[in-house]
Design an enzyme around this catalytic site. Structure first.
Site, PDB file in Angstrom:
ATOM      1  N   ASN A 110       0.836  -1.200   0.000  1.00  0.00           N
ATOM      2  CA  ASN A 110       0.000   0.000   0.000  1.00  0.00           C
ATOM      3  C   ASN A 110       0.867   1.244   0.000  1.00  0.00           C
ATOM      4  OD1 ASN A 110      -0.501   1.914   2.498  1.00  0.00           O
ATOM      5  ND2 ASN A 110       0.070  -0.087   3.355  1.00  0.00           N
ATOM      6  N   SER A 173       5.262   5.182   8.811  1.00  0.00           N
ATOM      7  CA  SER A 173       4.650   4.942   7.500  1.00  0.00           C
ATOM      8  C   SER A 173       5.637   5.344   6.416  1.00  0.00           C
ATOM      9  CB  SER A 173       3.373   5.760   7.339  1.00  0.00           C
ATOM     10  OG  SER A 173       3.021   5.761   5.961  1.00  0.00           O
ATOM     11  N   ASN A 175       4.862   6.084   3.451  1.00  0.00           N
ATOM     12  CA  ASN A 175       4.142   6.735   2.361  1.00  0.00           C
ATOM     13  C   ASN A 175       3.914   8.229   2.551  1.00  0.00           C
ATOM     14  OD1 ASN A 175       3.818   4.236   0.955  1.00  0.00           O
ATOM     15  ND2 ASN A 175       2.334   3.668   2.527  1.00  0.00           N
ATOM     16  N   THR A 176       4.434   8.790   3.620  1.00  0.00           N
ATOM     17  CA  THR A 176       4.438  10.245   3.787  1.00  0.00           C
ATOM     18  C   THR A 176       5.902  10.662   3.742  1.00  0.00           C
ATOM     19  OG1 THR A 176       2.423  10.257   5.112  1.00  0.00           O
ATOM     20  CG2 THR A 176       3.886  12.148   5.381  1.00  0.00           C
ATOM     21  N   LYS A 214       5.256   3.393  17.245  1.00  0.00           N
ATOM     22  CA  LYS A 214       5.244   2.352  16.200  1.00  0.00           C
ATOM     23  C   LYS A 214       6.393   2.584  15.238  1.00  0.00           C
ATOM     24  CE  LYS A 214       2.312   0.016  12.825  1.00  0.00           C
ATOM     25  NZ  LYS A 214       0.940  -0.181  12.346  1.00  0.00           N
ATOM     26  N   ASN A 243       5.666  -1.574  11.386  1.00  0.00           N
ATOM     27  CA  ASN A 243       4.895  -1.131  10.228  1.00  0.00           C
ATOM     28  C   ASN A 243       5.262  -1.961   8.978  1.00  0.00           C
ATOM     29  OD1 ASN A 243       3.231   0.664   8.656  1.00  0.00           O
ATOM     30  ND2 ASN A 243       3.636   2.208  10.235  1.00  0.00           N
TER      31      ASN A 243
HETATM   32  C1  LIG Z   1      -3.821  -1.198   3.541  1.00  0.00           C
HETATM   33  C2  LIG Z   1      -2.978  -0.923   4.734  1.00  0.00           C
HETATM   34  C3  LIG Z   1      -3.077   0.310   5.376  1.00  0.00           C
HETATM   35  C4  LIG Z   1      -2.295   0.582   6.490  1.00  0.00           C
HETATM   36  N1  LIG Z   1      -2.419   1.781   7.115  1.00  0.00           N
HETATM   37  C5  LIG Z   1      -1.736   2.014   8.260  1.00  0.00           C
HETATM   38  C6  LIG Z   1      -1.902   3.227   8.961  1.00  0.00           C
HETATM   39  O1  LIG Z   1      -2.695   4.084   8.600  1.00  0.00           O
HETATM   40  N2  LIG Z   1      -1.165   3.416  10.091  1.00  0.00           N
HETATM   41  C7  LIG Z   1      -0.291   2.478  10.570  1.00  0.00           C
HETATM   42  O2  LIG Z   1       0.343   2.675  11.599  1.00  0.00           O
HETATM   43  N3  LIG Z   1      -0.130   1.300   9.922  1.00  0.00           N
HETATM   44  C8  LIG Z   1      -0.835   1.058   8.792  1.00  0.00           C
HETATM   45  N4  LIG Z   1      -0.669  -0.136   8.141  1.00  0.00           N
HETATM   46  C9  LIG Z   1       0.301  -1.125   8.674  1.00  0.00           C
HETATM   47  C10 LIG Z   1      -0.367  -2.166   9.569  1.00  0.00           C
HETATM   48  O3  LIG Z   1      -0.929  -1.551  10.708  1.00  0.00           O
HETATM   49  C11 LIG Z   1       0.636  -3.246  10.015  1.00  0.00           C
HETATM   50  O4  LIG Z   1       1.613  -2.631  10.825  1.00  0.00           O
HETATM   51  C12 LIG Z   1       1.320  -3.924   8.842  1.00  0.00           C
HETATM   52  O5  LIG Z   1       0.418  -4.094   7.763  1.00  0.00           O
HETATM   53  C13 LIG Z   1       1.887  -5.292   9.220  1.00  0.00           C
HETATM   54  O6  LIG Z   1       0.869  -6.187   9.592  1.00  0.00           O
HETATM   55  P1  LIG Z   1       0.227  -7.274   8.578  1.00  0.00           P
HETATM   56  O7  LIG Z   1       1.371  -7.960   7.891  1.00  0.00           O
HETATM   57  O8  LIG Z   1      -0.579  -8.172   9.462  1.00  0.00           O
HETATM   58  O9  LIG Z   1      -0.624  -6.510   7.621  1.00  0.00           O
HETATM   59  C14 LIG Z   1      -1.426  -0.414   7.002  1.00  0.00           C
HETATM   60  C15 LIG Z   1      -1.348  -1.655   6.359  1.00  0.00           C
HETATM   61  C16 LIG Z   1      -2.101  -1.920   5.247  1.00  0.00           C
HETATM   62  C17 LIG Z   1      -2.006  -3.269   4.590  1.00  0.00           C
END
Ligand SMILES: Cc1cc2nc3c(=O)[nH]c(=O)nc-3n(C[C@H](O)[C@H](O)[C@H](O)COP(=O)(O)O)c2cc1C
Length: 370
Positions: A110, A173, A175-176, A214, A243
């Site tokens: 993402n 993140s 993406n910023t 985080k 993350n």
């Molecule tokens: C579509 C998407 C959007 C995400 N948006 C955020 C976010 O807004 N803030 C954040 O701290 N992490 C965000 N994450 C990261 C997740 O909270 C998590 O840390 C990461 O995806 C690893 O876990 P997973 O492998 O179970 O997805 C996002 C992940 C995905 C897939």
């Protein structure tokens, strides 16, 4: 009911563009007549960050970015929910497409870029659920075009402390642009000092609010030394590791989609996320608890995450590929592990504690994951 909804929805959701599917999932949760939250086995209950948490399986930030469905998520059986990332002002995020499924790898990329309806909208929603119970953490982040990013975090802590079970300072993140620079030692020290100070300032009215940090799984171990040192000295209450990653493991099957810019999550993230969790655990030396996130998609990976150092775990991408059944699968696997371990079935709360970090030293001794 939940199993039925899941079976009904998953083929439909998989056929849609990933972001449309996500929007539809939120709508379904808003309107589906869900039964009350299941009663969890008492042995799964934990006390972490001063909060009573009925089971250690949470949903990670990014699913409910605007705090639209925290109660529905609790009803699905999550022990805690993290909403956000919420930014002070509304912002659209990056242009679409910005969310990609790597089906063959069970991964997701993402580059949403903190699309957020902003603090006012989220606050209004969270205020209506005040007193509803359940552990709802709030993940906060800075606006992309903010002139003072540290001030963004400070104001969000001040505004959300009263409605948050805990607040997560998200500086990881990818993406910023520039956001992850806040992980650099001198900047981080100032950020955490001001954030913790803001928390203390509002505590007389808002009550105690644990502050979690985080981090990205892409930090070098030298940077991790600094980050943990500062988190300890500034007395944050915990860390989330971690993350999404900007790395692309060499063995990905979906080569073409893997070239999309953004953060990778799901199964391919698991080895790195688990290693960074264990590396963090050994540096924290039990001073505060950790939440483990990244690639959990089974009971076995959930238990391994706890054994690597997580007091609580969070899932997101695994739900895309495994569905809601993943929640029960993880809880059952944890109970089974307790039974295999000969735990006294009459014991209540914190039974899982003996698994936490049991393998951390062993994980850090393995070759670095590719
Ligand atoms: C579509 C998407 C959007 C995400 N948006 C955020 C976010 O807004 N803030 C954040 O701290 N992490 C965000 N994450 C990261 C997740 O909270 C998590 O840390 C990461 O995806 C690893 O876990 P997973 O492998 O179970 O997805 C996002 C992940 C995905 C897939």
């Amino acid at each position: 009911m939940i199993g039925f909804l899941d079976r009904l929805a998953r083929p439909l959701l998989k056929a849609l563009d990933p972001e449309d599917a996500h929007g539809l999932a939120i709508k379904m949760l808003k309107f589906a007549p869900l039964p009350p939250a299941p009663h969890d086995d008492k042995r799964l209950a934990l006390r972490v960050f001063g909060l009573n948490i009925p089971n250690p399986v949470g949903i990670a930030a990014g699913f409910d970015k605007n705090a639209e469905v925290p109660d529905a998520l609790l009803r699905l059986g999550f022990g805690f929910v993290e909403v956000g990332t919420i930014t002070p002002m509304p912002q659209p995020g990056n242009p679409r497409p910005r969310l990609f499924r790597l089906d063959a790898d069970h991964g997701v990329i993402n580059r949403l870029g903190f699309n957020s309806q902003g603090a006012d909208a989220a606050l209004r929603r969270l205020a209506t659920r005040s007193g509803a119970g359940g552990v709802v953490g709030i993940n906060v982040g800075a606006n992309k075009d903010s002139a003072d990013r540290v001030a963004d975090y400070v104001q969000l802590i001040e505004r959300f402390a009263a409605v948050a079970s805990y607040v997560t300072v998200n500086i990881s993140s990818p993406n910023t642009p520039g956001l992850r620079n806040l992980q650099q030692a001198s900047v981080l020290d100032d950020l955490l000092a001001r954030v913790v100070d803001a928390r203390e300032r509002v505590a007389p009215n808002a009550g105690p609010t644990p502050v979690l940090l985080k981090i990205a799984p892409d930090l070098s171990l030298g940077d991790l030394d600094d980050v943990v040192g500062i988190a300890r000295s500034r007395r944050v209450d915990g860390m989330i590791v971690g993350n999404t990653t900007v790395a692309r493991p060499p063995n990905l099957l979906e080569n073409k989609i893997a070239k999309e810019a953004g953060g990778l999550s799901g199964r391919p993230l698991y080895p790195l996320a688990n290693r960074m969790l264990a590396e963090t655990y050994v540096r924290v030396e039990g001073v505060f608890p950790l939440i483990g996130a990244g690639g959990i998609d089974s009971g076995a990976t959930a238990l391994a995450k706890i054994r690597a150092g997580a007091s609580l775990i969070q899932v997101y991408s695994g739900l895309v590929f495994r569905g809601l059944g993943l929640i029960v699968e993880i809880k059952n696997a944890l109970l089974e592990a307790l039974e295999d371990d000969g735990q006294d079935a009459s014991k209540e709360q914190d039974t899982l504690k003996e698994f936490i970090g049991a393998d951390a030293a062993a994980v850090t001794a393995e070759p670095w994951p590719k």
